[in-house]
Design an enzyme around this catalytic site. Sequence first.
Site, PDB file in Angstrom:
ATOM      1  CB  CYS A 112       2.597  -1.793  -5.319  1.00 26.14           C
ATOM      2  SG  CYS A 112       3.791  -1.906  -6.456  1.00 26.14           S
ATOM      3  CB  CYS A 119       7.948  -0.144  -0.156  1.00 21.02           C
ATOM      4  SG  CYS A 119       6.681   0.856  -0.750  1.00 21.02           S
TER       5      CYS A 119
HETATM    6  N1  SAH Z   1       7.012   1.867  -7.675  1.00 15.62           N
HETATM    7  C1  SAH Z   1       8.029   3.009  -7.968  1.00 15.62           C
HETATM    8  C2  SAH Z   1       7.476   4.424  -7.474  1.00 15.62           C
HETATM    9  C3  SAH Z   1       6.811   4.448  -6.404  1.00 15.62           C
HETATM   10  S1  SAH Z   1       7.881   4.267  -4.799  1.00 15.62           S
HETATM   11  C4  SAH Z   1       9.524   2.767  -7.496  1.00 15.62           C
HETATM   12  O1  SAH Z   1       9.428   1.940  -6.725  1.00 15.62           O
HETATM   13  O2  SAH Z   1      10.229   3.379  -8.107  1.00 15.62           O
HETATM   14  C5  SAH Z   1       8.775   5.935  -4.761  1.00 15.62           C
HETATM   15  C6  SAH Z   1      10.057   5.851  -4.191  1.00 15.62           C
HETATM   16  O3  SAH Z   1      10.145   5.642  -3.034  1.00 15.62           O
HETATM   17  C7  SAH Z   1      10.994   4.537  -4.772  1.00 15.62           C
HETATM   18  O4  SAH Z   1      12.390   5.177  -5.077  1.00 15.62           O
HETATM   19  C8  SAH Z   1      11.039   3.583  -3.760  1.00 15.62           C
HETATM   20  O5  SAH Z   1      12.080   3.005  -3.691  1.00 15.62           O
HETATM   21  C9  SAH Z   1      11.046   4.631  -2.443  1.00 15.62           C
HETATM   22  N2  SAH Z   1      10.775   4.027  -1.131  1.00 15.62           N
HETATM   23  C10 SAH Z   1       9.867   2.950  -1.074  1.00 15.62           C
HETATM   24  N3  SAH Z   1       9.724   2.665   0.490  1.00 15.62           N
HETATM   25  C11 SAH Z   1      10.585   3.535   1.152  1.00 15.62           C
HETATM   26  C12 SAH Z   1      11.046   3.629   2.596  1.00 15.62           C
HETATM   27  N4  SAH Z   1      10.432   2.925   3.381  1.00 15.62           N
HETATM   28  N5  SAH Z   1      11.689   4.555   2.913  1.00 15.62           N
HETATM   29  C13 SAH Z   1      12.330   5.391   1.874  1.00 15.62           C
HETATM   30  N6  SAH Z   1      12.123   5.115   0.452  1.00 15.62           N
HETATM   31  C14 SAH Z   1      11.159   4.504   0.009  1.00 15.62           C
HETATM   32 FE1  SF4 Z   2       5.859  -0.890  -5.231  1.00 12.34          FE
HETATM   33 FE2  SF4 Z   2       6.802   0.192  -3.374  1.00 12.34          FE
HETATM   34 FE3  SF4 Z   2       8.330  -1.350  -4.678  1.00 12.34          FE
HETATM   35 FE4  SF4 Z   2       7.663   1.120  -5.588  1.00 12.34          FE
HETATM   36  S1  SF4 Z   2       8.931   0.643  -3.773  1.00 12.34           S
HETATM   37  S2  SF4 Z   2       7.382  -0.990  -6.740  1.00 12.34           S
HETATM   38  S3  SF4 Z   2       5.462   1.136  -4.714  1.00 12.34           S
HETATM   39  S4  SF4 Z   2       6.480  -1.911  -3.424  1.00 12.34           S
END
Ligand code: SAH
Ligand code: SF4
Length: 345
Positions: A112, A119
């Site tokens: 990403c 994340c």
């Molecule tokens: N890129 C998109 C979809 C993929 S991430 C987005 O950001 O919405 C899917 C979900 O997981 C998002 O809501 C993101 O904020 C959440 N997420 C990412 N890292 C996380 C973590 N370490 N713990 C809990 N939720 C997390």
């Molecule tokens: Fe990308 Fe993770 Fe951010 Fe979603 S939460 S936009 S997957 S880096």
Amino acid sequence: MTTDLKNKTRAELADLASSAGRKPYLADYLFTFIHQKNETNLDKITPLPKSFREELIGRGSFISALSLTQTQSDPDGTMKFLFSLPDGHGIEAVRLTDSNRITLCISTQAGCRMGCRFCATGQLHFQRNLTAAEIVDQVYQIESACGRANNLVYMGMGEPLDNFDEVVRSLDILHDPKGRRLGMRHITLSTCGITEPIRKLAALRFHPRLAVSLHSADDETRCQLMPMARKESLGRLLEALRYYQDQTGRRITFEYCMIDGINDTPQQASRLLLLLGDLQANINLIELNPFPGCPYLPSPPSRIRKFASRLEKAGMETVIRFKRGRSISAACGQLGAEQLGKQPS
Ligand code: SAH
Ligand code: SF4
């Protein structure tokens, strides 16, 4: 030039048939065999005239399939699927069961570009966008192995709106009545909030449910957590979301990852309520899922409950999301965590 027929909408297949001097309705056979019967051998689509099949194969047309390399199960029933792409990149998808609901969570990119600091996927090097074929095939392969699902969420690896064209094509394919027939009300697209494609999405003839990863109601904290927020202020984001809601009549879900000491204070809850004000919205509070090297800690459960009750008291529908699939790194934000240690720095 080779053409992956799985990557084409039914309308595009009809154009392809017409341009080969064939009747456009032949495209329906082709589409149904690929997207309903999961056929990957063009020569086995016998309702098509043999001469047409030969012509397509001769022109380099084929039907792609992802290769499923590993399946892992968590004791809570969550399953994670690892696919390897033809160029060697790995992507992951998750299947969650919840009483009588089965939800698939699929990826749209390998890696990403958005780099959210909480994340795991955001810490991976961005590899590439997935094609629509690679997006829909995650659904077909998991359903072939485990049976049909009722819900689909674009919440796996990657930012769906950073791969707009292929994601829209995959939605078009998945909800086609001659294909998988998945209703748009059963599909949720989750975005970190890129405004221009949110507006483009509003203009489509079909609209998935929209989930927006907010994580903070003030620009400063949001920029600290999500580097992409430096280009997209909360003001701009809310304007685009109001537009989406006006055009589609859809309620918007906000995802809010609870991070210890960063975004979980009573002040942040008040700002959140103020920010969302007039929108038709609901909020999912997600306890942060840790991964190796994650610079943050999850908020303690008592603070999450207090935050939730503040929102609820103000009339905001709020759900606390419990951790799922953690033992196999299949929880939100953990996808790709196992690749993290392996990539070159
Ligand atoms: N890129 C998109 C979809 C993929 S991430 C987005 O950001 O919405 C899917 C979900 O997981 C998002 O809501 C993101 O904020 C959440 N997420 C990412 N890292 C996380 C973590 N370490 N713990 C809990 N939720 C997390
Ligand atoms: Fe990308 Fe993770 Fe951010 Fe979603 S939460 S936009 S997957 S880096």
